[in-house]
Design an enzyme around this catalytic site. Structure first.
Site, PDB file in Angstrom:
ATOM      1  N   HIS A 183      -7.527  -1.738  -4.508  1.00 37.75           N
ATOM      2  CA  HIS A 183      -6.198  -1.467  -5.073  1.00 37.75           C
ATOM      3  C   HIS A 183      -5.740  -2.602  -5.979  1.00 37.75           C
ATOM      4  CE1 HIS A 183      -5.438   2.261  -3.086  1.00 37.75           C
ATOM      5  NE2 HIS A 183      -5.553   1.750  -1.871  1.00 37.75           N
ATOM      6  N   HIS A 193       0.827  -1.202   0.000  1.00 41.58           N
ATOM      7  CA  HIS A 193       0.000   0.000   0.000  1.00 41.58           C
ATOM      8  C   HIS A 193       0.864   1.255   0.000  1.00 41.58           C
ATOM      9  CE1 HIS A 193      -2.877   3.074   0.985  1.00 41.58           C
ATOM     10  NE2 HIS A 193      -3.808   2.245   0.567  1.00 41.58           N
TER      11      HIS A 193
HETATM   12 CO    CO Z   1      -5.638   2.897  -0.197  1.00 40.95          CO
END
Ligand code: CO
Length: 291
Positions: free
Chosen positions: A238, A176
């Site tokens: 994501h 991330h």
């Molecule tokens: Co994010």
């Protein structure tokens, strides 16, 4: 003589008070529980990884009551609109207190000790000061914390991916990333990958290193094919969009534009036994600290 009697009475009274307070502590039964805390996901396909982790935790600690909370307000709101109500850590802890839990081990299912972990720690600390609240609360560390966690995680990446990589093939993990100081765990993890997992790289969607930062190593090693996998607890937004999506800005599209053949793997780390074991190890410690 009077003095002696007063003393005897005083001792008797103190003993009585002592016994009473002892009796009181004994009269409140201990109720232990586990609270698993994840960032959360609104993708039903991604929730399978969390269900797997739930099963693994139940297997490791049979008989313990397990509850869940999501730290992401955005995801909780989105799910609520779909009719699914998930608690924040504060809501879950308040409910557990109401339900008579006295000792709770809270386990962070985050990857690094970043903002989400800090926020959870602050919540747990606050609950420790609520009158008539819990007797004891402990907090288990996220996936990557100690040297041994990073070693185990890199060995697991090697087991799961490296041995299946072909000639001129590499794995690029999508972490991330964060503006929090703990972003350093990502470039730090590359060090461990270099020790254990051949041709495996980590880059971040919202931090450093970037995908472009891996190009030098990929080209230097003559890599032609890239496997993409999320280095996140679930393969959510994501992974599905920024990593594997067809949008020209996705990692898949960028790599393809640079001439690489790309294959995407949509499985979050909570879906693998080896990573679940690291979180469970931290939870074991948090439960032990309750005693
Ligand atoms: Co994010």
């Amino acid at each position: 003589m009077n003095k002696y009697i007063t003393k005897v009475i005083l001792v008797a009274v103190l003993q009585l008070v002592g016994w009473q307070s002892l009796a009181q502590t004994h009269s409140t039964p201990q109720k232990r529980g586990i609270l698993l805390v994840t960032f959360g996901t609104s993708y039903p396909e991604a929730q399978g990884s969390l269900l797997h982790l739930d099963e693994e935790v139940r297997k490791a600690f049979p008989g313990e009551e397990i509850r869940w909370a999501y730290t992401s307000k955005f995801i909780r709101r989105k799910l609520r609109k779909q009719g699914e109500v998930l608690d924040s850590p504060a809501e879950a802890l308040a409910e557990m207190s109401e339900d008579g839990f006295t000792h709770v081990a809270v386990q962070s299912l985050h990857i690094i000790p970043g903002d989400e972990f800090d926020y959870l720690k602050a919540t747990v600390d606050a609950f420790q000061h609520i009158p008539k609240g819990f007797k004891k609360l402990t907090l288990g560390k996220p996936l990557l914390f100690h040297h041994s966690d990073l070693n185990k995680a890199a060995e697991s990446i090697a087991d799961i991916y490296s041995k299946n990589l072909g000639e001129n093939e590499a794995l690029v993990l999508m972490g991330h990333g964060t503006t929090h100081a703990s972003n350093v765990f990502y470039p730090g993890f590359q060090y461990y990958l270099n020790q254990h997992a051949h041709n495996c790289f980590i880059a971040c969607v919202e931090g450093f290193p970037t995908l472009e930062d891996t190009f030098h190593a990929l080209n230097e090693r003559g890599i032609k094919r890239v496997r993409l996998a999320p280095f996140m607890s679930v393969a959510g937004d994501h992974a599905r969009n920024d990593m594997a999506g067809d949008d020209p800005e996705s990692w898949k599209s960028i790599l393809e534009a640079h001439g690489f053949q790309v294959e995407s793997i949509l499985k979050g780390m909570a879906g693998f036994d080896a990573f679940a074991a690291i979180w469970i190890d931290h939870l074991k410690k948090a439960l032990h600290e309750l005693e």
